[in-house]
Design an enzyme around this catalytic site. Sequence first.
Site, PDB file in Angstrom:
ATOM      1  N   GLU A  52      39.488 -22.478  11.077  1.00 43.81           N
ATOM      2  CA  GLU A  52      38.607 -21.725  11.978  1.00 43.81           C
ATOM      3  C   GLU A  52      39.014 -20.265  12.029  1.00 43.81           C
ATOM      4  OE1 GLU A  52      37.916 -23.549  15.794  1.00 43.81           O
ATOM      5  OE2 GLU A  52      37.694 -21.587  16.767  1.00 43.81           O
ATOM      6  N   GLU A  86      43.291 -27.142  18.010  1.00 41.22           N
ATOM      7  CA  GLU A  86      44.066 -26.263  18.887  1.00 41.22           C
ATOM      8  C   GLU A  86      44.763 -27.062  19.989  1.00 41.22           C
ATOM      9  OE1 GLU A  86      41.480 -23.110  20.167  1.00 41.22           O
ATOM     10  OE2 GLU A  86      41.198 -22.350  18.139  1.00 41.22           O
TER      11      GLU A  86
END
Length: 781
Positions: A476, A390
């Site tokens: 994820e 991220e």
Amino acid sequence: MRSRTCFDDNWKFWPEDNLEAKAQMFDDSHWRQVDLPHDFSIEGQFNADHPAGGDGAYLPAGIGWYRKQFSGSDFDVSYLTFDGIYQKCDIWLNGDHVKRHEYGYTGLTVDLTGRLLQSGNVLAVRVDNSEQPNSRWYTGSGIYRHVWLTRTSRQHVIDDSLYVRTSEISDVSAVLAVDFDVSSDDPLFVRYVISDPSGNRVAETQSAIVRHAAQTISIPHPVLWSAETPELYQLTITILEQEKPVDEVSLSFGIRRIEFDCDRGFLINGRQVKLNGVCIHHDGGSVGAAVPEIIWRRRLERLKLMGCNAIRMSHNPPAPEVLDLCDRLGFYVMDEAFDEWKVIKRKSESDATHYGYGQIFDQNSRQDLMDMLRRDRNHPSIVIWSIGNEIPEQARKEGLEMARQLIEICHREDPGRLVTSACDNVHANTLRTLPDFLQLLDVAGFNYINRWRRHAETAYDEVRHQYPEMILLGTEHSSVGGIRGDYALDPKPGKWWSFRYDSRMIRAEHLLKQTMIHDYICGDFMWTGIDYLGEARWPGKHASSGVIDTCNFPKDGYYLYQSQWTRQPVLHLFPHWNWQEKPDAVIPVICYTNCDTVELFLNGKSFGVKAYEFPMQGMTERYGHFDLPHIATTTNDLHLRWDVPYEVGILEAVGRTRQGDIVTRTVIQTTGDAVNIEADLDAVQDLDQSRVALINIRITDIDGQVVPTADPLITVRLEGPATLIGLDNGNPEDKTQMQSATRRTMAGLAMAVIRITDPGQPVVIHLTGDHLTSGYLEIKP
């Protein structure tokens, strides 16, 4: 010849800063003696005012010092390997500064050659984790991984240069390519010996080398490594000078072929396999970041039984022994380097972004990545590298060059594996992932791809349409999560992520079905396999996203994945059936199963047969023909539900095949009052000087059933040479100090972690609680 010994014992520790402690003659007699691994943060009290905040589990951090005295050495070469120190550390030997290392998740080597005194030596280590908050989860503080002392000759294999890979594989043979450097320019010989998984010698060769060795070795009729068959070979390399052995190293390796394909997903040895994965953090619950190997072994074994075959090491390189376990137990691993690049992420409850890996990215990232790659690249379990999680730079043009440089390092150090980065803003309204960033990656990684707008339904469809040759992997996504034993029917006000126990699985099921049905999706790593300390908000101290809690007890969601990822009969009912305080309530009863049909009974009365079908079968041969008998499905979900008026008694579920044959049964029933404390030895790990034992604790009724509503205060007392290093119940809101011998159970369960300091003597565990019959367990030598 080489020797490698554990350097963990008999350190001195002080939890405050004192620069005078670097001196060789400093008086540390008043310091506390500890054995490594050691995490000084987990020894503290939980407090909302600690600067690490919720992401640091509301535990203290700060600065700590370690010192160790040891004798000299007659070896030509001596060096120490620290597997992990969190974080910024400085190391002195006999008062001289010899090393500085900043990243808390990569190891470091301290060269002692020519520096040791025969009269005795002192090593001093200063650990600085005072800049807080610097992480989005609990890191721990201190020398939290193992330390190793290696002694060898002047002519030796340079550890991080050793690279073993399989260049060719067929049924007849496999070709192993071995590369490494030696520390001398002298002409030497090297002998290679390979043993198969049964210990039989299957190949041997010898060659001359100067400085660098590059050897190919043919292995006949190879036994292939996979998650289902984690077969390991052994390579032994012996360096010879004038036919005299001067150094020898051994390593385990696996022979396997991995592929990622845009249409067929992930393939192992030519066979298409879905990555049924989970993300994990590095802490071990009550023991913090200093995790005994037995805890990891039991956790991974639990995940294996769930049908999990893949682990994402989020978001940093793990302890080496965790990768060893993945090799032996059989998991496909994503090894991940960073949670941050240059842009520091927001942490804890504040808007402050002062501290994090971004402080050292420019000067350290290339070396830190290379350290991870060289340390880990010989593990057969690792199938893909991740350069980030991220990363905000995914939406910025300057991120393209950063990604390109990191990818090039991965390809240079390990040409055999592909590279990904976990991108969370592919469909975002703001700061959307740049298409060029996605296309730079060998495998495009997607976090929470179903988070935005209509993509909650379509997920990967648009990406697949736009980039048909892109390899897609779910890095994820949300799991079922929740707190073990919590069966609230009212979500928390204003919290859109708070779900009732009877509905929290629906979003996870929806994405699970899409991932399983589309071949082009390589698989998914759900967040998370195990609860972890940090990333919490008061009054919580840990995140509850796992399907296993911090004590390694499975939650209900565990059985959803087991029902989809395994072929063994699964039939799991919840909630418990102790609702005496709600005599007129209608209780939603949920069932996770892979049986074709399930019938539910309460005290012998049927509440009907229910079924789902996934994947749904279509016609074959001719119109109206089905290969399997038709069943009347009652839902399109991956779980079954009955609304049952409560009455004290027995709930029984009966699972059947399509033909009506009974496959399995399961029962939950109203228990009696809590009267006993019981315990059993879950597992024990043998060490050279001590053992670590895991003790499962249960609160039971007169019939021995766990009382799921019991939370009495219990006390653990040890008799014999042992210490309690952790006591936990899995409750995220329990702020009792982790080493306290007194704690409440949660939903009738708790777990104690015990270190036995003299394995030759018995240890007795006494368990007491108010109005409960005491428990007793003996661990014999």
